[in-house]
Write a protein that holds these residues in place. Structure first.
Motif, PDB file in Angstrom:
ATOM      1  N   ASP A  23       0.839  -0.914  -0.051  1.00 59.64           N
ATOM      2  CA  ASP A  23       0.051  -0.079  -0.023  1.00 59.64           C
ATOM      3  C   ASP A  23       1.039   1.241  -0.147  1.00 59.64           C
ATOM      4  OD1 ASP A  23      -2.350   1.371  -0.098  1.00 59.64           O
ATOM      5  OD2 ASP A  23      -2.754   1.565   2.017  1.00 59.64           O
ATOM      6  N   LEU A  24       1.855   1.363  -1.018  1.00 61.39           N
ATOM      7  CA  LEU A  24       2.875   2.666  -1.042  1.00 61.39           C
ATOM      8  C   LEU A  24       2.187   3.301  -2.179  1.00 61.39           C
ATOM      9  CD1 LEU A  24       6.040   0.754  -1.331  1.00 61.39           C
ATOM     10  CD2 LEU A  24       4.994   1.557   0.667  1.00 61.39           C
ATOM     11  N   LYS A  25       1.349   4.251  -1.925  1.00 57.89           N
ATOM     12  CA  LYS A  25       0.587   5.173  -2.695  1.00 57.89           C
ATOM     13  C   LYS A  25       1.273   6.301  -3.258  1.00 57.89           C
ATOM     14  CE  LYS A  25      -3.626   4.136   0.033  1.00 57.89           C
ATOM     15  NZ  LYS A  25      -4.596   4.667   0.919  1.00 57.89           N
ATOM     16  N   LYS A  26       1.351   6.540  -4.637  1.00 58.32           N
ATOM     17  CA  LYS A  26       1.983   7.420  -5.407  1.00 58.32           C
ATOM     18  C   LYS A  26       1.722   8.941  -4.625  1.00 58.32           C
ATOM     19  CE  LYS A  26       1.236   7.627  -9.621  1.00 58.32           C
ATOM     20  NZ  LYS A  26       0.955   7.115 -11.203  1.00 58.32           N
ATOM     21  N   ALA A  27       0.564   9.125  -4.273  1.00 57.29           N
ATOM     22  CA  ALA A  27      -0.153  10.222  -3.814  1.00 57.29           C
ATOM     23  C   ALA A  27       0.562  10.794  -2.597  1.00 57.29           C
ATOM     24  CB  ALA A  27      -1.689  10.174  -3.646  1.00 57.29           C
ATOM     25  N   ASP A  28       1.147   9.872  -2.017  1.00 58.27           N
ATOM     26  CA  ASP A  28       1.911  10.081  -0.630  1.00 58.27           C
ATOM     27  C   ASP A  28       3.187  10.614  -0.771  1.00 58.27           C
ATOM     28  OD1 ASP A  28      -0.384   9.496   0.989  1.00 58.27           O
ATOM     29  OD2 ASP A  28      -0.119   7.608   1.176  1.00 58.27           O
ATOM     30  N   THR A  29       3.983  10.622  -1.774  1.00 59.60           N
ATOM     31  CA  THR A  29       5.264  11.208  -2.248  1.00 59.60           C
ATOM     32  C   THR A  29       5.430  11.855  -3.491  1.00 59.60           C
ATOM     33  OG1 THR A  29       7.604  10.526  -2.113  1.00 59.60           O
ATOM     34  CG2 THR A  29       6.100   9.170  -3.348  1.00 59.60           C
ATOM     35  N   ASN A  30       6.365  12.574  -3.641  1.00 61.30           N
ATOM     36  CA  ASN A  30       6.687  13.329  -4.769  1.00 61.30           C
ATOM     37  C   ASN A  30       7.650  12.336  -5.783  1.00 61.30           C
ATOM     38  OD1 ASN A  30       8.270  14.626  -6.801  1.00 61.30           O
ATOM     39  ND2 ASN A  30       7.463  16.804  -5.867  1.00 61.30           N
ATOM     40  N   LEU A  31       7.037  11.803  -6.670  1.00 60.39           N
ATOM     41  CA  LEU A  31       7.911  10.717  -7.296  1.00 60.39           C
ATOM     42  C   LEU A  31       9.093  10.949  -7.922  1.00 60.39           C
ATOM     43  CD1 LEU A  31       5.116   8.549  -8.991  1.00 60.39           C
ATOM     44  CD2 LEU A  31       6.236   7.873  -6.975  1.00 60.39           C
ATOM     45  N   THR A  32       9.124  12.127  -8.548  1.00 56.69           N
ATOM     46  CA  THR A  32      10.368  12.605  -9.284  1.00 56.69           C
ATOM     47  C   THR A  32      11.428  12.854  -7.967  1.00 56.69           C
ATOM     48  OG1 THR A  32       8.955  13.655 -11.018  1.00 56.69           O
ATOM     49  CG2 THR A  32      11.367  14.332 -10.579  1.00 56.69           C
ATOM     50  N   ASP A  33      11.136  13.721  -6.992  1.00 58.55           N
ATOM     51  CA  ASP A  33      11.921  13.952  -5.878  1.00 58.55           C
ATOM     52  C   ASP A  33      12.542  12.519  -5.487  1.00 58.55           C
ATOM     53  OD1 ASP A  33      11.889  16.508  -6.135  1.00 58.55           O
ATOM     54  OD2 ASP A  33      10.687  16.806  -4.379  1.00 58.55           O
ATOM     55  N   HIS A  34      11.642  11.541  -5.113  1.00 61.44           N
ATOM     56  CA  HIS A  34      12.032  10.441  -4.561  1.00 61.44           C
ATOM     57  C   HIS A  34      12.931   9.503  -5.356  1.00 61.44           C
ATOM     58  CE1 HIS A  34      11.441   7.129  -1.599  1.00 61.44           C
ATOM     59  NE2 HIS A  34      10.785   6.234  -2.537  1.00 61.44           N
ATOM     60  N   LEU A  35      12.497   9.774  -6.631  1.00 61.63           N
ATOM     61  CA  LEU A  35      13.635   8.950  -7.634  1.00 61.63           C
ATOM     62  C   LEU A  35      14.972   9.376  -7.562  1.00 61.63           C
ATOM     63  CD1 LEU A  35      13.614   6.791 -10.277  1.00 61.63           C
ATOM     64  CD2 LEU A  35      13.052   8.911 -11.657  1.00 61.63           C
ATOM     65  N   ASN A  36      15.091  11.012  -7.726  1.00 61.58           N
ATOM     66  CA  ASN A  36      16.210  11.320  -7.480  1.00 61.58           C
ATOM     67  C   ASN A  36      17.105  11.199  -6.338  1.00 61.58           C
ATOM     68  OD1 ASN A  36      15.714  12.789  -9.996  1.00 61.58           O
ATOM     69  ND2 ASN A  36      14.958  14.602  -9.079  1.00 61.58           N
ATOM     70  N   ARG A  37      16.343  11.108  -5.189  1.00 59.13           N
ATOM     71  CA  ARG A  37      17.103  10.825  -4.092  1.00 59.13           C
ATOM     72  C   ARG A  37      17.384   9.447  -4.026  1.00 59.13           C
ATOM     73  NH1 ARG A  37      13.117  12.527  -1.351  1.00 59.13           N
ATOM     74  NH2 ARG A  37      12.097  10.618  -0.477  1.00 59.13           N
ATOM     75  N   LEU A  38      16.547   8.473  -4.318  1.00 58.22           N
ATOM     76  CA  LEU A  38      17.067   7.053  -4.726  1.00 58.22           C
ATOM     77  C   LEU A  38      18.285   6.939  -5.491  1.00 58.22           C
ATOM     78  CD1 LEU A  38      13.568   5.237  -4.608  1.00 58.22           C
ATOM     79  CD2 LEU A  38      15.394   5.142  -2.645  1.00 58.22           C
ATOM     80  N   GLU A  39      18.253   7.671  -6.422  1.00 60.96           N
ATOM     81  CA  GLU A  39      19.521   7.462  -7.456  1.00 60.96           C
ATOM     82  C   GLU A  39      20.547   8.163  -6.935  1.00 60.96           C
ATOM     83  OE1 GLU A  39      17.946   9.486 -10.798  1.00 60.96           O
ATOM     84  OE2 GLU A  39      17.352   7.719 -12.038  1.00 60.96           O
TER      85      GLU A  39
END
Length: 449
Positions: A23-39
């Motif tokens: 139940d990891l909802k895309k509405a609960d995070t900024n996907l682009t920011d999250h992707l950049n942080r993970l990379e």
């Protein structure tokens, strides 16, 4: 595959433990920011195969949410490779989540034969009676990294995993970090679960220098500087080139030591990790403090511009960086960039909810911006009240209360002053019910100035 054949496949997939079922909802995070942080984390932690494998799992799920299925599959395959390299013959239990993610991804790509193949692999692992704490730990990390809104769930998963295997270093470290992020102000070190768990985390992870620095920062809050500084020195001595370590050493120096040394360390960290929003934010804060110190008008202006530059970079790299927006907004106001200040404050408020880290600072600084740059007392009062109501015992809450008392003592009618002071007393748990009491508080406030 017909719908009749697809239904039992979907039923089996729904029973898996992986990112697709948590139940990891895309509405609960900024996907682009999250992707950049993970990379960014992946690129900095190349020596940590286990951690990098976990990061590839999270990257895959974010890429799936963004519609990049092939790239997501590449991440998952890399996660499998790293896991097998690190754990060798003892890797099955570490692949449960990854295989689940791969099965789900093949299902969404309509590659049903491949999906069935990975479900079969999972049945084989399940037959070996793998203990569930491995999945609980992976779930905890996934929740923690995905969204601040899931910290409570991550906390619970780490706690349950540790009940099953108390000596597991990774889970002890994760639990300590979550507690650091979620613990409210404590009266003493003995009351701090975060401090207790950080010590436990270091005991089971003696080479984890980040934990030592987090403990140093927590101890310094209680003025236990001898132990804190010893931890800082040991961590920096052991990991002098780690940007993660350098940034926390820089933060410690900014708060409790040498501002110039902090700037030097953070600049060094920035050379290693130029796209770290955290480091740019810390540098911005250092220059903001330098600007507030003694110096010529020209020096103050130069430090303000440097601070603005780093804070702008921080929110460019991390668009949801609310606390950085709060600091940037107040500096824009000082630099007479009223329109830009208004825009950044409004953006910060619009993307926040009541649990967003930094929102309390936004209300305080926006109130000061309205009071001192736009001369709008009603809006200043409104945001000071919102700040105070969020938490009255923090530095931002206390500053808002002080600002409200100053407004009550100088700038409004007695009736308005009484209303403001009654609000403060109501939020902080005090009592103020008469005009006589109001006059007493106003007199006290004036004497404090």
């Amino acid at each position: 595959m017909s719908s009749t054949e697809e239904k039992p496949l979907k039923t089996e997939l729904d029973q898996l433990e992986c990112h697709f079922t948590w139940d990891l909802k895309k509405a609960d995070t900024n996907l682009t920011d999250h992707l950049n942080r993970l990379e960014h984390n992946r690129d900095l932690n190349l020596g940590d195969k286990a951690g990098t494998a976990r990061t590839h799992n999270s990257l895959a799920y974010v890429r799936y949410l963004l519609g990049s299925h092939e790239e997501a599959l590449t991440n998952l395959q890399r996660s499998v490779e790293l896991t097998k390299e690190y754990y060798e013959d003892n890797c099955d239990k570490k692949l449960i989540v990854t295989y689940g993610n791969i099965a789900w991804l093949h299902y969404h790509m309509k590659q049903y034969a491949e999906c069935k193949s990975y479900l079969e692999k999972l049945r084989e692992i399940k037959g070996k009676k793998i203990v569930p704490h491995e999945v609980l730990g992976e779930k905890a990390w996934a929740l923690f990294k995905f969204s601040r809104k899931y910290y409570g769930r991550a906390n619970e998963c780490f706690r349950k995993a540790l009940e099953l295997e108390p000596e597991e270093g990774e889970w002890n470290a994760g639990y300590a970090i979550v507690l650091c992020r979620t613990e409210t102000k404590c009266k003493s070190p003995k009351d701090s679960l975060a401090i207790q768990q950080l010590r436990r985390g270091i005991e089971t992870n003696p080479d984890n220098d980040e934990l030592k620095l987090l403990l140093a920062l927590k101890l310094a809050e209680f003025k236990l500087f001898d132990e804190a500084e010893d931890l800082v020195e040991k961590a920096f001595e052991m990991s002098p080139d780690s940007p993660h370590v350098i940034r926390y050493v820089g933060k410690y120096m900014r708060n409790y030591g040498s501002l110039d040394r902090s700037i030097g360390l953070l600049k060094r960290a920035l050379e290693i990790a130029p796209n770290s929003a955290f480091i740019h934010h810390q540098l911005g804060l250092c220059y903001k403090i330098k600007k507030e110190g003694f110096g010529s008008f020209r020096e103050k202006k130069r430090f303000r511009r440097l601070s603005i530059s780093h804070l702008e970079k921080a929110i460019t790299l991390k668009s949801g960086f609310v606390i950085a927006m709060a600091h940037l907004g107040i500096l824009y106001g000082e630099d007479r960039k009223i329109k830009q200040a208004e825009e950044v404050f409004q953006t910060a408020i619009s993307i926040s909810d009541e649990k967003t880290d930094g929102l309390q600072a936004v209300h305080l600084y926006y109130g000061e911006f309205q009071q001192y740059r736009k001369n709008c007392l009603p809006l200043a009062i409104e945001h000071y009240k919102k700040c105070l109501k969020m938490a009255n015992d923090t530095k931002h809450g206390k500053k808002s209360a002080k600002n409200l008392r100053k407004i009550a003592s100088r700038y409004v009618s007695m009736a308005e002053a009484l209303s403001i002071l009654e609000f403060i007393e109501q939020v902080t748990g005090g009592r103020l019910s008469t005009a006589e009491g109001c006059e007493h508080v106003l007199e006290s406030t004036n004497n404090e100035e």
